[in-house]
Design a protein around this motif. Structure first.
Motif, PDB file in Angstrom:
ATOM      1  N   TYR A 182      34.496  36.585  32.535  1.00  0.00           N
ATOM      2  CA  TYR A 182      34.542  38.011  32.839  1.00  0.00           C
ATOM      3  C   TYR A 182      34.315  38.817  31.570  1.00  0.00           C
ATOM      4  O   TYR A 182      35.043  38.669  30.589  1.00  0.00           O
ATOM      5  CB  TYR A 182      35.891  38.385  33.449  1.00  0.00           C
ATOM      6  CG  TYR A 182      36.054  39.864  33.673  1.00  0.00           C
ATOM      7  CD1 TYR A 182      35.341  40.508  34.682  1.00  0.00           C
ATOM      8  CD2 TYR A 182      36.887  40.623  32.856  1.00  0.00           C
ATOM      9  CE1 TYR A 182      35.466  41.869  34.884  1.00  0.00           C
ATOM     10  CE2 TYR A 182      37.033  41.989  33.063  1.00  0.00           C
ATOM     11  CZ  TYR A 182      36.314  42.605  34.068  1.00  0.00           C
ATOM     12  OH  TYR A 182      36.438  43.956  34.259  1.00  0.00           O
ATOM     13  N   ASN A 187      32.626  42.341  32.088  1.00  0.00           N
ATOM     14  CA  ASN A 187      32.776  43.655  32.712  1.00  0.00           C
ATOM     15  C   ASN A 187      32.412  43.486  34.186  1.00  0.00           C
ATOM     16  O   ASN A 187      32.227  42.353  34.665  1.00  0.00           O
ATOM     17  CB  ASN A 187      31.885  44.699  32.018  1.00  0.00           C
ATOM     18  CG  ASN A 187      30.447  44.229  31.888  1.00  0.00           C
ATOM     19  OD1 ASN A 187      29.925  43.543  32.786  1.00  0.00           O
ATOM     20  ND2 ASN A 187      29.790  44.558  30.790  1.00  0.00           N
ATOM     21  N   GLU A 188      32.310  44.604  34.909  1.00  0.00           N
ATOM     22  CA  GLU A 188      32.015  44.522  36.344  1.00  0.00           C
ATOM     23  C   GLU A 188      30.726  43.774  36.635  1.00  0.00           C
ATOM     24  O   GLU A 188      30.615  43.070  37.636  1.00  0.00           O
ATOM     25  CB  GLU A 188      31.953  45.925  36.953  1.00  0.00           C
ATOM     26  CG  GLU A 188      33.289  46.514  37.327  1.00  0.00           C
ATOM     27  CD  GLU A 188      33.143  47.719  38.236  1.00  0.00           C
ATOM     28  OE1 GLU A 188      31.993  48.138  38.494  1.00  0.00           O
ATOM     29  OE2 GLU A 188      34.174  48.237  38.703  1.00  0.00           O
ATOM     30  N   VAL A 193      38.719  45.132  41.189  1.00  0.00           N
ATOM     31  CA  VAL A 193      37.400  44.806  41.747  1.00  0.00           C
ATOM     32  C   VAL A 193      37.077  45.623  42.994  1.00  0.00           C
ATOM     33  O   VAL A 193      36.047  45.404  43.627  1.00  0.00           O
ATOM     34  CB  VAL A 193      37.288  43.293  42.061  1.00  0.00           C
ATOM     35  CG1 VAL A 193      37.312  42.474  40.768  1.00  0.00           C
ATOM     36  CG2 VAL A 193      38.413  42.836  42.985  1.00  0.00           C
ATOM     37  N   LEU A 231      33.626  47.205  43.344  1.00  0.00           N
ATOM     38  CA  LEU A 231      32.537  46.277  43.664  1.00  0.00           C
ATOM     39  C   LEU A 231      32.404  46.092  45.172  1.00  0.00           C
ATOM     40  O   LEU A 231      31.301  46.004  45.698  1.00  0.00           O
ATOM     41  CB  LEU A 231      32.789  44.921  42.991  1.00  0.00           C
ATOM     42  CG  LEU A 231      32.717  44.890  41.472  1.00  0.00           C
ATOM     43  CD1 LEU A 231      33.174  43.538  40.946  1.00  0.00           C
ATOM     44  CD2 LEU A 231      31.301  45.182  40.992  1.00  0.00           C
TER      45      LEU A 231
END
Length: 261
Positions: free
Chosen positions: A135, A137-138, A157, A160
């Protein structure tokens, strides 16, 4: 105190058998007439190792912290409920408590009474050992299938899912989610930094080596005791916060959590 390292496979796989409500009186200090009471409401479906049901009795880290940090001279009890957060919506006595993070389940935090933080939990990303995901970032999670527990909120999250840049895949049980992750049926899953590791250690067909844990956490949640709004109980918050500060300073909180790490 329960020895949770001796939990049987039966206890883990059939935890839903204890969905009926149960009430257990935990403690009334010797020589003190308790004029107030507070009840810890816990999930009958469990949130290991914080809330567990073993041989029909509630236990876990939340319960141990509750017993250690509630005010002196107050009668303590615990109830196992299918939807324990629902009892927090009522105003006035009886007083109920849970160990929660503000952003996990409500956007109306001001409707409840909150203690100071008790435990800080990192949200960490698990993936299969054979297909590790780091991980950053998004964007690290774009186009991935993210395993989740049904009806749980995942603030780190959620954007997303809303934007459609990642797929949310819901299941009903943490162990089932870990098995799906191990088998590669979901790409990643978000767990707190204590729960997944504890469950893996307690489950015979799982090993830590089956999973990759991303080095960078997604975020940090601060667990606090939350109570339904009751004006008489509100005056107890300074005492509870003083016990939390003392429990942190003298190592009580760390000693409790160490049993579950």
């Amino acid at each position: 105190m329960y020895d949770f390292k001796r939990l049987s496979k039966h206890s883990l796989l059939y935890k839903y058998a204890f969905s009926a409500l149960s009430l257990v009186v935990l403690l009334v200090p010797s020589g003190v007439e308790a004029t107030e009471s507070v009840t810890l409401a816990v999930f009958s479906r469990e949130w290991a190792p914080f809330e567990m049901v073993v041989d029909g009795r509630a236990g876990g880290a939340s319960l141990d912290l509750f017993k250690a940090l509630m005010p002196d001279g107050v009668a303590l009890a615990v109830e196992t409920l299918p939807a324990p957060r629902s009892v927090l919506h009522q105003r006035g006595a009886p007083v109920y408590a849970r160990l929660e993070a503000k952003g996990w389940w409500t956007r109306d935090a001001d409707k409840y009474l909150w203690s100071n933080p008790v435990v800080s939990l990192e949200s960490v990303l698990y993936s299969p050992a054979g297909k590790p995901v780091e991980y950053v970032n998004e964007e690290s999670l774009y186009n991935l299938r993210i395993g989740c527990i049904r009806n749980y909120v995942y603030p780190e999250v959620q954007n997303l899912f809303v934007s459609g840049k990642a797929e949310r895949y819901d299941v009903n049980d943490d162990i089932l989610l870990l098995r799906m992750l191990k088998a590669g049926r979901v790409d990643v899953a978000v767990f707190d930094s204590i729960s997944a590791a504890w469950l893996i250690r307690q489950t015979p067909d799982m090993r830590a080596a089956d999973f990759h844990v991303a080095e960078k956490p997604l975020g940090v949640a601060h667990l606090r005791f939350v109570f339904n709004m009751d004006e008489n109980w509100k005056r107890r918050l300074p005492e509870i916060n003083a016990k939390i500060r003392a429990g942190r300073a003298d190592g009580t909180i760390d000693r409790i959590l160490k049993q579950y790490r």
